[in-house]
Design a protein around this motif. Structure first.
Motif, PDB file in Angstrom:
ATOM      1  N   LEU A  67      12.007  10.553 -10.503  1.00 30.72           N
ATOM      2  CA  LEU A  67      12.448  10.443 -10.433  1.00 30.72           C
ATOM      3  C   LEU A  67      11.753  11.404  -9.003  1.00 30.72           C
ATOM      4  N   ILE A  68      10.705  11.572  -9.111  1.00 27.42           N
ATOM      5  CA  ILE A  68       9.593  11.802  -7.770  1.00 27.42           C
ATOM      6  C   ILE A  68       9.605  10.673  -6.900  1.00 27.42           C
ATOM      7  N   VAL A  69       9.435   9.511  -7.491  1.00 32.25           N
ATOM      8  CA  VAL A  69       9.122   8.541  -7.008  1.00 32.25           C
ATOM      9  C   VAL A  69      10.260   8.420  -5.851  1.00 32.25           C
ATOM     10  N   LEU A  70      11.488   8.621  -6.119  1.00 31.88           N
ATOM     11  CA  LEU A  70      12.305   8.025  -6.134  1.00 31.88           C
ATOM     12  C   LEU A  70      12.992   8.437  -4.851  1.00 31.88           C
ATOM     13  N   ALA A  71      12.400   9.785  -4.933  1.00 36.04           N
ATOM     14  CA  ALA A  71      12.921  11.530  -3.760  1.00 36.04           C
ATOM     15  C   ALA A  71      12.253  11.599  -2.460  1.00 36.04           C
ATOM     16  N   LEU A  72      10.061  10.528  -3.341  1.00 34.71           N
ATOM     17  CA  LEU A  72       9.509  10.579  -2.279  1.00 34.71           C
ATOM     18  C   LEU A  72       9.572   9.862  -1.394  1.00 34.71           C
ATOM     19  N   SER A  73      10.663   7.939  -1.853  1.00 33.71           N
ATOM     20  CA  SER A  73      10.493   6.864  -1.641  1.00 33.71           C
ATOM     21  C   SER A  73      12.262   7.274  -0.595  1.00 33.71           C
ATOM     22  N   TRP A  74      12.496   8.210  -0.830  1.00 32.84           N
ATOM     23  CA  TRP A  74      13.858   8.706  -0.029  1.00 32.84           C
ATOM     24  C   TRP A  74      13.187   8.959   1.192  1.00 32.84           C
ATOM     25  N   SER A  75      12.364   9.497   1.014  1.00 27.82           N
ATOM     26  CA  SER A  75      12.251  10.598   2.505  1.00 27.82           C
ATOM     27  C   SER A  75      11.424   9.924   3.106  1.00 27.82           C
ATOM     28  N   VAL A  76      10.722   9.141   2.677  1.00 29.33           N
ATOM     29  CA  VAL A  76      10.035   8.239   3.769  1.00 29.33           C
ATOM     30  C   VAL A  76      10.447   7.334   4.597  1.00 29.33           C
ATOM     31  N   THR A  77      11.656   6.389   3.349  1.00 28.74           N
ATOM     32  CA  THR A  77      12.752   5.703   4.271  1.00 28.74           C
ATOM     33  C   THR A  77      13.931   7.110   5.388  1.00 28.74           C
ATOM     34  N   LEU A 124       0.709  -0.878   0.242  1.00 26.56           N
ATOM     35  CA  LEU A 124       0.066   0.254   0.194  1.00 26.56           C
ATOM     36  C   LEU A 124       0.668   1.389   0.037  1.00 26.56           C
ATOM     37  N   THR A 125       1.595   1.240   0.601  1.00 33.54           N
ATOM     38  CA  THR A 125       3.006   2.372   0.978  1.00 33.54           C
ATOM     39  C   THR A 125       3.193   2.260  -0.266  1.00 33.54           C
ATOM     40  N   MET A 126       3.798   1.876  -1.019  1.00 31.43           N
ATOM     41  CA  MET A 126       4.229   1.568  -2.577  1.00 31.43           C
ATOM     42  C   MET A 126       3.655   2.529  -3.817  1.00 31.43           C
ATOM     43  N   TRP A 164      12.702   2.113  -9.782  1.00 33.01           N
ATOM     44  CA  TRP A 164      12.295   2.560 -10.089  1.00 33.01           C
ATOM     45  C   TRP A 164      13.615   3.427 -10.784  1.00 33.01           C
ATOM     46  N   SER A 165      14.715   3.425 -10.238  1.00 39.87           N
ATOM     47  CA  SER A 165      15.907   3.945 -11.379  1.00 39.87           C
ATOM     48  C   SER A 165      15.700   3.428 -12.396  1.00 39.87           C
ATOM     49  N   GLY A 166      16.185   2.233 -13.115  1.00 43.60           N
ATOM     50  CA  GLY A 166      15.652   1.713 -14.370  1.00 43.60           C
ATOM     51  C   GLY A 166      14.813   2.022 -15.175  1.00 43.60           C
ATOM     52  N   VAL A 167      13.341   2.774 -14.869  1.00 45.41           N
ATOM     53  CA  VAL A 167      12.929   3.017 -15.200  1.00 45.41           C
ATOM     54  C   VAL A 167      12.782   4.128 -16.009  1.00 45.41           C
ATOM     55  N   ALA A 168      13.574   5.175 -14.822  1.00 43.07           N
ATOM     56  CA  ALA A 168      13.818   6.659 -15.236  1.00 43.07           C
ATOM     57  C   ALA A 168      14.967   6.568 -16.856  1.00 43.07           C
ATOM     58  N   ALA A 183       3.041  10.662  -7.038  1.00 43.23           N
ATOM     59  CA  ALA A 183       4.262  10.962  -7.753  1.00 43.23           C
ATOM     60  C   ALA A 183       3.946  11.203  -9.749  1.00 43.23           C
ATOM     61  N   ARG A 184       2.651  10.319  -9.430  1.00 48.81           N
ATOM     62  CA  ARG A 184       1.689  11.078 -10.907  1.00 48.81           C
ATOM     63  C   ARG A 184       1.048  11.959 -10.803  1.00 48.81           C
ATOM     64  N   GLY A 185      -0.042  12.000  -9.792  1.00 46.76           N
ATOM     65  CA  GLY A 185      -0.465  13.320  -9.611  1.00 46.76           C
ATOM     66  C   GLY A 185       0.340  14.293  -9.579  1.00 46.76           C
ATOM     67  N   LEU A 186       1.448  14.314  -8.875  1.00 42.26           N
ATOM     68  CA  LEU A 186       2.866  15.781  -8.730  1.00 42.26           C
ATOM     69  C   LEU A 186       2.585  16.170 -10.506  1.00 42.26           C
ATOM     70  N   THR A 187       3.524  14.911 -10.709  1.00 40.60           N
ATOM     71  CA  THR A 187       3.798  14.317 -12.366  1.00 40.60           C
ATOM     72  C   THR A 187       2.720  15.298 -13.952  1.00 40.60           C
ATOM     73  N   MET A 188       0.897  14.853 -13.149  1.00 42.73           N
ATOM     74  CA  MET A 188       0.628  15.605 -14.315  1.00 42.73           C
ATOM     75  C   MET A 188       0.487  16.773 -13.330  1.00 42.73           C
ATOM     76  N   THR A 189       0.446  17.163 -12.137  1.00 44.62           N
ATOM     77  CA  THR A 189      -0.030  18.561 -12.310  1.00 44.62           C
ATOM     78  C   THR A 189       1.076  19.640 -12.882  1.00 44.62           C
ATOM     79  N   LEU A 190       2.278  19.025 -12.373  1.00 43.93           N
ATOM     80  CA  LEU A 190       3.294  19.916 -13.251  1.00 43.93           C
ATOM     81  C   LEU A 190       4.095  19.655 -14.675  1.00 43.93           C
ATOM     82  N   LYS A 191       3.190  18.699 -15.523  1.00 44.46           N
ATOM     83  CA  LYS A 191       3.030  18.675 -17.052  1.00 44.46           C
ATOM     84  C   LYS A 191       2.301  19.962 -17.014  1.00 44.46           C
TER      85      LYS A 191
END
Length: 531
Positions: free
Chosen positions: A53-63, A12-14, A90-94, A21-29
């Motif tokens: 990149l947003i997924v990685l940043a949020l994941s790092w912050s949560v960790t 659920l966290t993932m 997610w690094s591979g996806v980026a 991340a998807r919501g933020l991306t759509m808003t920024l685009k």
């Protein structure tokens, strides 16, 4: 239940991280300047790879935040491999999106598009991400993915059988995208349905018809049908119009009128030249086929309608008759009509119309005046000249004459509208003017046989009176004062166009520039009368 709770919370966290991340991306685009689906600059390339990149940043912050909570610090230590797998995925996806975006950017800077269609690129991207996920499960988490692959294959077979129609459309869509036989923006015709392709996706092709209706065709139907593409490999297409003419009309005259009619329409290409061939000799006339080329074949009806309109006016002015089959009933009706018309005298009506139009025109009321400024010509005079004058009709967008054309006639605008322009040496417009009802145009060509000094175009359906050399000599002979009045008119026009007149005189050995005055013009006009 407790043994599955950590795994459930982890999943659920993932999922929550991905959704945020998807919501933020759509808003920024949507608010940024790189909102396009493919990158065209470095800024838009950043937006293209923004979501992982947003997924990685949020994941790092949560960790980092969870490490400071005693309840979760131990769990993070025990499931370190899950975190690593998540970050690797997610690094591979980026990285995959960066490679794709860079390819788009390179081709964009070369002024072209990536040669891989969007649908196929989406499929490749999905397969690459799925392959990356399987690789992370196998090599990072050490899971045996063979059962997963087997179940995936079985599920694929079941789904494929259940959705074979959808998959057929998908494969057909892939084929259309790879071959690029139909792309958005193309004008096509499929089984009698003509329109512009507005969208192609994995399932369907959308076509907007000339009537504004949107038709949705499954890709499988498009791939199985014969597609008439009106713009590829280039939009030049040939039109044909079949027209009949009477046996009494010389074929050369008919062919000349048909070619001139096609050239009057702006959308008709000058090269290849319009041409005409005789196709058939019938009982009631000769059939001709007019062929011309345009770059807007999807506007076939409108373009051919304009050409047909020009043909009618060209034929009418040239006296060319369009015959039609004569049945017994038509013959009886025709004979009855002729019998009734014999009681009338249409020629008298035509002469009366021409006489009144001449008398009301600027030629009589404003130009041919005595020394006191009074009209020299009367209605009775115009009745004498009327048989030498021809009433002609022109339709909108026709050209009455071009600048530089040799001319021997002038025209009086009875009704409708004309617009003129004088062109410079480089073809630029120097002067523009509008002619009103009663105005005279082309009088210098009539009086002096000069080339046309301006281009005159028809702005709406118009009726004109055409005066030729015989009519001009008839006007000169009406009254002893008329030649002098025309000489004054010619002198005024010559003074207003001094440079043009001197250039014309230099190119004609029979004309002396010293005669470009009222006396010289009077001698010329009296010479036309043999005086």
């Amino acid at each position: 239940m407790n043994q599955y709770l950590p795994t459930t919370i982890e999943i659920l966290t993932m999922l929550l991280l991905w959704l945020v991340a998807r919501g933020l991306t759509m808003t920024l685009k949507s608010s940024g300047k790189g909102s396009g689906s493919t990158p065209s600059g470095l800024g838009s390339l950043g937006l293209f790879v923004l979501m992982p990149l947003i997924v990685l940043a949020l994941s790092w912050s949560v960790t980092v935040a969870l490490k400071y909570l005693p309840q979760t610090a131990g769990w993070l230590e025990q499931n370190h491999s899950h975190q690593a797998a998540w970050f690797i995925f997610w690094s591979g996806v980026a990285f995959l999106l960066f490679v794709e975006g860079s390819a788009h950017l390179i081709f964009a800077r070369r002024g072209s598009e990536l040669p891989i269609p969007g649908l196929l690129m989406g499929i490749i991207r999905t397969l690459a991400v799925v392959g990356l996920a399987f690789a992370v499960l196998r090599f990072e988490l050490g899971l045996d993915i063979a059962p997963l692959l087997a179940s995936t294959a079985l599920l694929t077979a079941v789904v494929g059988f259940a959705l074979q129609g959808v998959l057929g459309n998908l494969l057909a869509g892939m084929s259309l995208h790879i071959t690029r036989s139909v792309v958005p923006g193309d004008w096509i015709e499929i089984d009698g349905l003509a329109g512009k392709v507005t969208e192609t996706n994995w399932r369907e092709t959308r076509i907007r018809t000339m009537g504004g209706h949107v038709k949705i065709l499954p890709n499988s139907k498009v791939s199985e049908s014969t597609v008439h593409n009106m713009v590829r490999p280039n939009p030049a297409r040939r039109h044909t119009i079949d027209v009949g003419a009477s046996y009494s009309d010389a074929p050369d005259d008919v062919i000349t009128a048909l070619v001139a009619a096609a050239k009057e329409v702006d959308t008709v290409l000058p090269h290849p030249d319009p041409d005409v061939c005789i196709t058939e000799f019938q009982d009631f006339g000769i059939n001709y086929r007019l062929r011309f080329w345009t770059r807007d074949y999807h506007r076939k009806e409108a373009i051919e309608g304009d050409v047909n309109r020009m043909i009618w006016y060209k034929f009418k002015r040239a006296g060319i008759e369009i015959p039609f089959p004569m049945s017994d009933q038509l013959l009886n009706d025709y004979l009855m009509l002729v019998n009734n018309q014999m009681k009338l005298d249409p020629k008298d009506k035509e002469m009366a119309f021409i006489s009144e139009a001449l008398h009301a025109s600027d030629l009589v009321q404003k130009l041919v005046l005595d020394e006191d400024g009074q009209p020299l010509l009367t209605l009775q005079d115009m009745q004498t000249i009327a048989p030498l004058v021809r009433r002609v009709r022109y339709t909108k967008d026709e050209t009455l004459f071009h600048q530089g054309d040799q001319g021997h006639t002038c025209h009086i605008l009875v009704s409708g509208g004309l617009a003129g322009r004088v062109l410079g040496d480089k073809g630029e417009t120097v002067v523009e003017f509008v002619l009103e009802e009663g105005d005279l145009v082309g009088e210098m060509s009539l009086m002096l046989d000069m080339p046309r000094s301006a281009e005159i175009n028809v702005t709406e359906s118009s009726v004109l009176l055409e005066l030729g050399p015989k009519a001009f000599r008839g006007l000169l002979a009406l009254n002893d004062q008329v030649p002098a009045a025309f000489a004054r008119l010619a002198a005024e026009r010559a003074a207003a166009n001094k440079d043009v007149m001197e250039k014309w005189a230099d190119n004609h050995d029979a004309v002396d520039s010293g005669d470009l005055n009222e006396k010289g013009f009077l001698r010329r006009f009296l010479g036309l009368l043999g005086r």
